[in-house]
Scaffold this active site. Structure first.
Site, PDB file in Angstrom:
ATOM      1  CD  GLU A   1      -3.016   1.166   0.452  1.00  0.00           C
ATOM      2  OE1 GLU A   1      -2.769   1.206  -0.770  1.00  0.00           O
ATOM      3  OE2 GLU A   1      -4.173   1.163   0.922  1.00  0.00           O
TER       4      GLU A   1
ATOM      5  CB  THR B   1      -2.348  10.860  -3.225  1.00  0.00           C
ATOM      6  OG1 THR B   1      -2.910   9.832  -4.051  1.00  0.00           O
ATOM      7  CG2 THR B   1      -2.446  10.438  -1.780  1.00  0.00           C
TER       8      THR B   1
END
Lengths: 308, 308
Positions: free
Chosen positions: B129, B182
């Site tokens: 991740e 992000t």
């Protein structure tokens, strides 16, 4: 029924990660009050025992103000007398004013056939509490009325959630007899907090709610942390860090400031550990020269109640 | 067993008041993956379908990196091949990278007799991740592995709590096909927040945890509010406020940003309402000219699982 005698309990608000919203109710500490119907309309404080020099004028007395708020909402051709036998020291941080505010409205409601539910009673009691603390809040009132652990989700609209109380939870309280001014306890809090700290706090708080639901004592222990308020307010309480270290070392699940202090609560698994924590704190604090009281109590899941 | 086929689900992280700690698992959206033992030691991505141009080099691929993290922790004289059939679009905000990271380690663990528990698997998946999101977090990984609603109480030490999922809860998801960087979604967040807002957030979050435990849909509705993050990040999603208003009007219990967006989730009581919310949002968003996908899903209480 023309007269009723009640026990109105002390309470712990904030409870570490639950600042401003969580509270729990004590069993071994509380005031007694007698509420009596009287022919003369109005609210009358007729007796105050305990020696705390509280005012007899209803509109200046916490129990009187909440009683007046409720009295205005009902239509009766009689009045109420209130006797207060005070055991919870005002300013101790374990809900002294909340106990007074709750006791009068709970008792009156019982005497007139319970037309109000506990949330409605909380609304009246908020008026009394506001007299003492200069702001409207319900984090001591809610556990005093409902018992157990309560979450005040919101004040407007007033929404109170009853959380489960794991059977083996006991509280140990130390009340160092110093004065903390509410104004000072408030002024010391930052207006803004780091987002990262806020996230830690709600992770702990959500986790504590889950732990109460699952009677997970390990998780209660891991969740009882306050990264927002304790670092500031603990400075106002002499020897706070030593007490906390001592409590945790003696087996407490967690330890924190009760309300805005100066009382400090520990939550423990089992009465034996709670007493052990009491003894350890007592030995420590006896050396400071500061006068103090201590209480050990199971969680009172009933809240305010009729006695005798 | 030398080969296993799995379904690795999409997930919704943050969930309004549970920013950075809460997530839930979807059932109708997810990737498929095949994990196969191979004589040659090492981790090999042998197939990627779905057309998202993901890298085949294990150390550059999310599924590969989590697999490598686990591979380093075991001592075997064989390797693993990974085939990825991608359905969750990268960058959609419903845990595309988490599904990849979770799928490989879950599958490998099954093939070697499950030496690791789900928390340990999460630790490996965090490595994968981190490749995608440039920081270590588990708020999509935890629901993908454990299923249902999960609370990541802390990352270090890693502590994941499984919360109950009320039976009638369904999710409706809209994925507007725009890109949110992000870095931008992060930069738009304030470093400090008002203490009063933080208190509101943890009151809501504690209340939501209580509501999940008591299957109290009314309270879920009252708790699904985010006063901290939504005011900032919603600006990055075109027509966010209209979608939310439409969803709530159509009967959703609550609506918020999924992860850091651009997907938006609604939680609904019952499949019928979830479909109704889908239709209402669909009619609205069709007018914007922005391409979008929609999904309706029950909560997947199992998480990642073996199929076929």
């Amino acid at each position: 029924m023309n007269e009723i005698k009640i026990f109105s309990p002390a309470t712990v608000a904030n409870v570490a990660c639950g600042f401003d919203v969580l509270g729990f109710c004590l069993d071994s500490v509380g005031d007694q009050m007698v509420i009596r119907k009287t022919d003369k309309k109005g609210i009358y404080i007729t007796k105050i025992e305990g020696g705390f020099n509280l005012p007899y004028e209803a509109e200046l007395n916490v129990a009187g103000v909440s009683a007046l708020a409720m009295y205005e909402a009902i239509d009766v051709n009689f009045g109420f007398e209130i006797e207060i036998y005070k055991n919870i020291k005002p300013g101790s941080g374990i809900g002294s004013s909340a106990a007074s505010a709750v006791g009068s409205v709970f008792g009156m409601n019982e005497l007139i056939g319970k037309p109000f539910n506990k949330t409605q009673l909380t609304k009246f009691a908020i008026q009394g509490e506001a007299l003492a603390s200069k702001c409207e809040h319900a984090d001591n009132l809610a556990p005093a009325l409902f018992g157990g652990f309560t979450l005040v989700k919101s004040l407007v609209p007033l929404e109170i959630l009853e959380l489960p109380s794991p059977d083996a939870i006991f509280a140990t309280i130390i009340h160092p007899q110093i004065e903390i001014k509410t104004s000072e306890a408030r002024a010391i809090l930052p207006k803004e907090v780091a987002l990262s700290d806020a996230i830690t706090q709600w992770a702990n708080f959500g986790s504590l709610v889950h732990a109460l639901h699952t009677s997970n004592y390990d998780l209660i222990q891991k969740s009882l942390h306050d990264v927002i308020v304790e670092p500031h307010r603990s400075k106002l309480i002499p020897h706070y860090n030593e007490i906390k270290t001592t409590a945790l070392k003696a087996g407490a699940l967690g330890c924190g400031i009760s309300g805005s202090g100066p009382s400090i609560f520990s939550l423990c698994k089992g009465l034996k550990t709670a007493n052990h924590v009491k003894n350890a704190i007592e030995s420590l604090y006896a050396k400071t020269g500061i006068e103090f009281d201590m209480h050990v109590s199971k969680i009172n899941v009933d809240g305010v109640k009729i006695i005798d």
